[in-house]
Design a protein around this motif. Structure first.
Motif, mmCIF file in Angstrom:
data_model
loop_
_atom_site.group_PDB
_atom_site.id
_atom_site.type_symbol
_atom_site.label_atom_id
_atom_site.label_comp_id
_atom_site.label_asym_id
_atom_site.label_seq_id
_atom_site.Cartn_x
_atom_site.Cartn_y
_atom_site.Cartn_z
ATOM 1 N N LYS A 136 -11.474 -29.419 25.168
ATOM 2 C CA LYS A 136 -11.939 -29.849 26.491
ATOM 3 C C LYS A 136 -13.411 -29.472 26.678
ATOM 4 N N ASN A 137 -13.776 -28.241 26.326
ATOM 5 C CA ASN A 137 -15.168 -27.798 26.463
ATOM 6 C C ASN A 137 -16.096 -28.617 25.573
ATOM 7 N N GLU A 138 -15.636 -28.926 24.370
ATOM 8 C CA GLU A 138 -16.432 -29.721 23.444
ATOM 9 C C GLU A 138 -16.668 -31.122 24.020
ATOM 10 N N ARG A 139 -15.654 -31.690 24.620
ATOM 11 C CA ARG A 139 -15.788 -33.009 25.244
ATOM 12 C C ARG A 139 -16.842 -32.960 26.347
ATOM 13 N N GLU A 140 -16.779 -31.942 27.188
ATOM 14 C CA GLU A 140 -17.743 -31.813 28.282
ATOM 15 C C GLU A 140 -19.154 -31.617 27.742
ATOM 16 N N ILE A 178 -8.894 -36.614 18.708
ATOM 17 C CA ILE A 178 -8.624 -35.180 18.518
ATOM 18 C C ILE A 178 -7.415 -34.769 19.357
ATOM 19 N N LEU A 179 -7.403 -35.180 20.624
ATOM 20 C CA LEU A 179 -6.284 -34.820 21.502
ATOM 21 C C LEU A 179 -4.981 -35.458 21.026
ATOM 22 N N TYR A 180 -5.054 -36.704 20.551
ATOM 23 C CA TYR A 180 -3.866 -37.376 20.048
ATOM 24 C C TYR A 180 -3.307 -36.636 18.839
ATOM 25 N N SER A 181 -4.195 -36.244 17.930
ATOM 26 C CA SER A 181 -3.769 -35.493 16.749
ATOM 27 C C SER A 181 -3.145 -34.167 17.152
ATOM 28 N N PHE A 182 -3.789 -33.463 18.067
ATOM 29 C CA PHE A 182 -3.273 -32.173 18.537
ATOM 30 C C PHE A 182 -1.920 -32.352 19.231
ATOM 31 N N GLN A 183 -1.815 -33.416 20.045
ATOM 32 C CA GLN A 183 -0.557 -33.688 20.729
ATOM 33 C C GLN A 183 0.555 -33.958 19.720
ATOM 34 N N GLY A 184 0.249 -34.717 18.684
ATOM 35 C CA GLY A 184 1.245 -34.994 17.646
ATOM 36 C C GLY A 184 1.691 -33.726 16.941
ATOM 37 N N LYS A 185 0.719 -32.855 16.643
ATOM 38 C CA LYS A 185 1.064 -31.592 15.989
ATOM 39 C C LYS A 185 1.945 -30.730 16.888
ATOM 40 N N MET A 186 1.612 -30.681 18.185
ATOM 41 C CA MET A 186 2.414 -29.870 19.112
ATOM 42 C C MET A 186 3.833 -30.445 19.239
ATOM 43 N N GLU A 187 3.942 -31.779 19.321
ATOM 44 C CA GLU A 187 5.266 -32.388 19.407
ATOM 45 C C GLU A 187 6.059 -32.116 18.138
ATOM 46 N N HIS A 188 5.377 -32.196 16.996
ATOM 47 C CA HIS A 188 6.045 -31.922 15.727
ATOM 48 C C HIS A 188 6.549 -30.482 15.678
ATOM 49 N N LEU A 189 5.673 -29.532 16.025
ATOM 50 C CA LEU A 189 6.080 -28.120 16.046
ATOM 51 C C LEU A 189 7.223 -27.902 17.021
ATOM 52 N N SER A 190 7.115 -28.501 18.180
ATOM 53 C CA SER A 190 8.144 -28.318 19.201
ATOM 54 C C SER A 190 9.482 -28.861 18.716
ATOM 55 N N SER A 191 9.459 -30.073 18.169
ATOM 56 C CA SER A 191 10.726 -30.675 17.744
ATOM 57 C C SER A 191 11.341 -29.932 16.567
ATOM 58 N N ILE A 192 10.524 -29.442 15.655
ATOM 59 C CA ILE A 192 11.069 -28.769 14.470
ATOM 60 C C ILE A 192 11.519 -27.351 14.788
#
Length: 189
Positions: A55-59, A122-136
């Motif tokens: 978020k800070n990097e985006r700003e 970047i956010l999409y990739s991070f979201q995918g990783k979090m969903e993957h970690l969460s589901s597994i």
């Protein structure tokens, strides 16, 4: 990543736990599991810090684009003011300034769009990783914990039923013993 190590530790505890014969149930130390869950919660802020960094990097990128945009606008204005001295040059300068403004605005828009696309990826990739970690990991972990608690509750309920049955039988056996007769009471005295 420390969270993954802790989840593997939970899996190892469940895999090596002592089992109850013929039930498929296991016995685990709830304090040990709860301590690992607390450690996982303590590690999660690192993942949240990564999201904050994005978020800070985006700003920062947007602010940088805005600064560049303003510098280009200011430069175009200076060039236009310098050309005002001669009427023929002024007309050409205005045309050139308008063209520079269009180019600048298009460049700024493209830079903004590129920035948004970059941040979105970047956010999409991070979201995918979090969903993957969460589901597994979290799904399995909470399912295992829930199953362990259900197994414990079932075992406790079965033990309570057994105790109630034993108490009932004891009461029934006590009711079958004949009450002492008056003669046996006199003999005792």
């Amino acid at each position: 990543m420390r969270v993954l190590e802790l989840l593997e530790e939970i899996e190892e505890i469940v895999d090596t736990a002592a089992g109850f014969p013929l039930t498929g149930k296991i016995m685990v130390d709830s304090q040990e599991l709860l301590e690992i869950v607390r450690e996982i919660r303590a590690e999660l802020p690192d993942e949240i810090q990564q999201a904050q960094w994005i978020k800070n990097e985006r700003e920062r990128i947007i602010a940088e684009a805005r600064t560049q945009y303003e510098a280009v606008i200011e430069d175009a204005q200076k060039q236009a003011d310098a050309l005002v001295e001669n009427n023929d040059i002024t007309v050409k300068a205005k045309l050139r300034a308008d063209e520079l403004m269009r180019v600048t605005e298009n460049t700024a828009k493209q830079l903004k769009i590129g920035t948004y696309d970059y941040l979105d990826s970047i956010l999409y990739s991070f979201q995918g990783k979090m969903e993957h970690l969460s589901s597994i990991y979290f799904g399995e972990m909470f399912t295992s914990i829930e199953k362990a608690f259900d197994d414990i509750n079932s075992a406790l309920a079965a033990n309570r039923d057994e105790l109630k049955d034993m108490a009932y039988r004891t009461q029934m056996d006590a009711d079958d013993i004949p009450a002492p007769s008056a003669e046996s009471e006199e003999e005792d005295q």
